[in-house]
Design a protein around this motif. Structure first.
Motif, mmCIF file in Angstrom:
data_model
loop_
_atom_site.group_PDB
_atom_site.id
_atom_site.type_symbol
_atom_site.label_atom_id
_atom_site.label_comp_id
_atom_site.label_asym_id
_atom_site.label_seq_id
_atom_site.Cartn_x
_atom_site.Cartn_y
_atom_site.Cartn_z
ATOM 1 N N GLY A 14 -3.057 10.927 0.949
ATOM 2 C CA GLY A 14 -2.310 9.786 0.376
ATOM 3 C C GLY A 14 -2.291 9.214 1.912
ATOM 4 N N LEU B 71 1.533 9.751 -3.361
ATOM 5 C CA LEU B 71 0.633 10.889 -2.910
ATOM 6 C C LEU B 71 1.318 11.615 -1.712
ATOM 7 C CD1 LEU B 71 -3.075 9.748 -3.284
ATOM 8 C CD2 LEU B 71 -1.902 11.726 -4.529
ATOM 9 N N ILE B 72 1.790 10.641 -0.763
ATOM 10 C CA ILE B 72 2.235 11.354 0.443
ATOM 11 C C ILE B 72 3.834 12.017 0.411
ATOM 12 C CG2 ILE B 72 3.362 10.608 2.749
ATOM 13 C CD1 ILE B 72 1.141 8.353 2.946
ATOM 14 N N ASP C 86 -7.721 -13.186 -2.030
ATOM 15 C CA ASP C 86 -8.931 -12.881 -2.295
ATOM 16 C C ASP C 86 -10.134 -13.673 -1.276
ATOM 17 O OD1 ASP C 86 -8.613 -11.152 -4.383
ATOM 18 O OD2 ASP C 86 -8.492 -12.602 -5.834
ATOM 19 N N GLY D 238 3.229 15.425 -1.899
ATOM 20 C CA GLY D 238 2.902 16.202 -0.523
ATOM 21 C C GLY D 238 3.943 16.626 0.223
ATOM 22 N N ALA E 47 -0.558 5.655 -2.391
ATOM 23 C CA ALA E 47 -0.821 6.321 -1.358
ATOM 24 C C ALA E 47 0.621 7.020 -0.909
ATOM 25 C CB ALA E 47 -1.296 5.488 -0.025
ATOM 26 N N MET F 208 -6.393 -12.945 -5.727
ATOM 27 C CA MET F 208 -5.340 -12.114 -6.440
ATOM 28 C C MET F 208 -5.716 -10.835 -6.774
ATOM 29 S SD MET F 208 -2.326 -13.102 -7.077
ATOM 30 C CE MET F 208 -0.720 -12.548 -7.956
ATOM 31 N N LYS F 209 -6.752 -10.614 -7.599
ATOM 32 C CA LYS F 209 -6.964 -9.277 -7.848
ATOM 33 C C LYS F 209 -7.144 -8.164 -6.721
ATOM 34 C CE LYS F 209 -10.244 -10.119 -11.850
ATOM 35 N NZ LYS F 209 -11.598 -10.240 -12.257
ATOM 36 N N ARG F 210 -7.791 -8.710 -5.514
ATOM 37 C CA ARG F 210 -7.489 -7.870 -4.310
ATOM 38 C C ARG F 210 -6.134 -7.610 -3.996
ATOM 39 N NH1 ARG F 210 -12.315 -8.788 -0.496
ATOM 40 N NH2 ARG F 210 -12.364 -10.675 -1.091
ATOM 41 N N ARG F 211 -5.326 -8.492 -4.045
ATOM 42 C CA ARG F 211 -3.791 -8.331 -3.588
ATOM 43 C C ARG F 211 -3.277 -7.106 -4.563
ATOM 44 N NH1 ARG F 211 -0.213 -10.525 -0.178
ATOM 45 N NH2 ARG F 211 -2.416 -10.442 1.083
ATOM 46 N N LEU G 78 -2.741 0.473 -4.664
ATOM 47 C CA LEU G 78 -3.302 1.529 -3.874
ATOM 48 C C LEU G 78 -2.364 2.088 -2.720
ATOM 49 C CD1 LEU G 78 -7.039 0.833 -3.384
ATOM 50 C CD2 LEU G 78 -6.350 2.897 -4.221
ATOM 51 N N LEU G 79 -1.600 0.952 -2.017
ATOM 52 C CA LEU G 79 -0.443 1.366 -1.227
ATOM 53 C C LEU G 79 0.493 2.202 -2.147
ATOM 54 C CD1 LEU G 79 -0.211 -1.711 0.974
ATOM 55 C CD2 LEU G 79 -1.005 0.542 1.685
ATOM 56 N N TYR H 75 -2.621 16.366 -1.653
ATOM 57 C CA TYR H 75 -1.893 14.904 -1.848
ATOM 58 C C TYR H 75 -1.558 14.340 -0.630
ATOM 59 C CZ TYR H 75 -1.047 16.962 -6.432
ATOM 60 O OH TYR H 75 -1.239 17.624 -7.730
ATOM 61 N N TYR H 76 -0.720 15.206 0.257
ATOM 62 C CA TYR H 76 -0.602 14.302 1.512
ATOM 63 C C TYR H 76 -1.507 13.894 2.394
ATOM 64 C CZ TYR H 76 1.858 14.603 6.253
ATOM 65 O OH TYR H 76 2.313 14.313 7.576
ATOM 66 N N LEU I 85 -4.845 -5.017 -6.273
ATOM 67 C CA LEU I 85 -5.486 -3.477 -5.799
ATOM 68 C C LEU I 85 -4.908 -2.900 -4.615
ATOM 69 C CD1 LEU I 85 -7.670 -1.876 -7.255
ATOM 70 C CD2 LEU I 85 -9.111 -2.904 -5.801
ATOM 71 N N GLN I 86 -4.702 -3.726 -3.498
ATOM 72 C CA GLN I 86 -3.925 -3.437 -2.262
ATOM 73 C C GLN I 86 -2.763 -2.646 -2.427
ATOM 74 O OE1 GLN I 86 -4.111 -7.009 -0.057
ATOM 75 N NE2 GLN I 86 -6.389 -6.587 0.889
#
Lengths: 277, 45
Positions: free
Chosen positions: A76, B17-18, A275, B21, B14, B1-4, B10-11, A72-73, B6-7
């Motif tokens: 991430g 996940l961090i 975009d 972990g 992330a 807008m869609k890209r923003r 995902l952040l 995960y880490y 998604l960004q």
């Protein structure tokens, strides 16, 4: 961006990621707590100077341990780096990318340099195969086999050479596997004289991963469609043989900024809002 | 807008996940591996 400025940034990034300078003389690697954090580029953690962990090595280590651990880490961190910078990491922060750039700067075989060739496009898919098979699948299925590190990674081989120079015990232990890895490194370095970034183009699993984020990363290339004349100057200077005016988000673009430097002002590399193309 | 969107998604993913972990002690595992010479990496093991 001016190539000299980029070279200076690459040099500083390489030095920062390898700031354990005494290791180069003692042959001892750093055990500092900073090594619990992965660096964004390909920099082997066994390099005597390394002060951070290699993301690909850490990923394989988690997958190929006694018990499979979902990393995960590390994943991430990789997604975090990818979303912010995409392959700008390859262009500016990766020490092995810097080494290839330095070799490509050698002017002796300038006339023999090739930007692209027949089969170049298909060969570029090899890095995705290496990411899936050598980095993810084989280490997950075969215990204690970090396949990419063991048989391919040239950054680890450079580390081995540096360690062997400083420590005669390591020098004495080098054998057949090292000869194989040194051959891989040698081929890549010789290719770097004639082709820009051959390892990044065809082999690097980290570049393959970050390339997936080039379309959505916060730092991107922006084309001003109103002023772009499609003169082709950007495509002609691109070391990765990409046409930035047509495909600024290409997964192959390492965001080196050469096109921005050559352009009449229609290309911008930096933080792009929303975009905008 | 869609890209923003998604960004940002995902952040957050992330970050999640961090943190997961870190809670599982994975930075320590990364350090344990990185603090020793990796024989496979340098071409010995």
């Amino acid at each position: 961006m001016d190539n000299k400025k980029r070279t200076a940034i690459q040099l500083v990034a390489t030095l920062i990621q390898n700031a354990n300078f005494k290791g180069f003389f003692t042959g001892k690697i750093s055990e500092a707590p900073t090594k619990s954090v992965c660096v964004p580029g390909l920099n082997c953690y066994s390099c005597p100077g390394a002060i951070g962990a290699c993301p690909i090595g850490s990923l394989q280590s988690s997958l190929s341990g006694l018990h499979i651990r979902i990393p995960y880490y590390v994943v991430g961190l990789l997604i975090f780096f990818g979303v912010i910078l995409g392959r700008l990491i390859c262009g500016f922060l990766c020490p092995f990318g810097f080494l290839q750039d330095l070799i490509y700067m050698i002017p002796i075989f300038k006339k023999q340099r090739v930007r692209t060739f027949r089969g170049d496009g298909i060969l570029r898919y090899l890095k995705y195969f290496i990411l899936v098979i050598c980095v993810l699948l084989i280490p997950s299925l075969v215990r204690f086999t970090p396949f990419f590190c063991k048989y391919i990674c040239p950054s680890g081989t450079v580390s081995g050479i540096l360690l062997a120079i400083a420590d005669h015990k390591i020098l004495a232990a080098l054998g057949g596997q090292f000869i194989w890895k040194a051959s891989v490194l040698g081929i890549i370095l010789v290719m770097s004289i004639f082709i820009a970034r051959p390892f990044c183009r065809y082999i690097c699993p980290l570049g393959a991963f970050y390339g997936l984020f080039n379309k959505i990363s916060i730092v991107r290339l922006k084309v001003n469609e109103e002023t772009c004349t499609h003169c082709g100057a950007c495509a002609r200077c691109c070391p990765m043989a990409v046409d930035p005016s047509k495909n600024p988000d290409s997964a192959e673009c390492i965001r080196c900024g050469k096109c921005v430097h050559e352009c009449n002002g229609s290309l911008h590399l930096g933080f792009v809002k929303g975009d905008k193309k | 807008m869609k890209r923003r969107i998604l960004q940002i998604s995902l952040l957050f993913a992330a970050a999640a996940l961090i943190v997961t972990g870190i809670i599982m002690g994975q930075p320590g595992e990364v350090l344990a591996k990185a603090a020793k010479i990796c024989l496979e990496c340098i071409g010995i093991g």
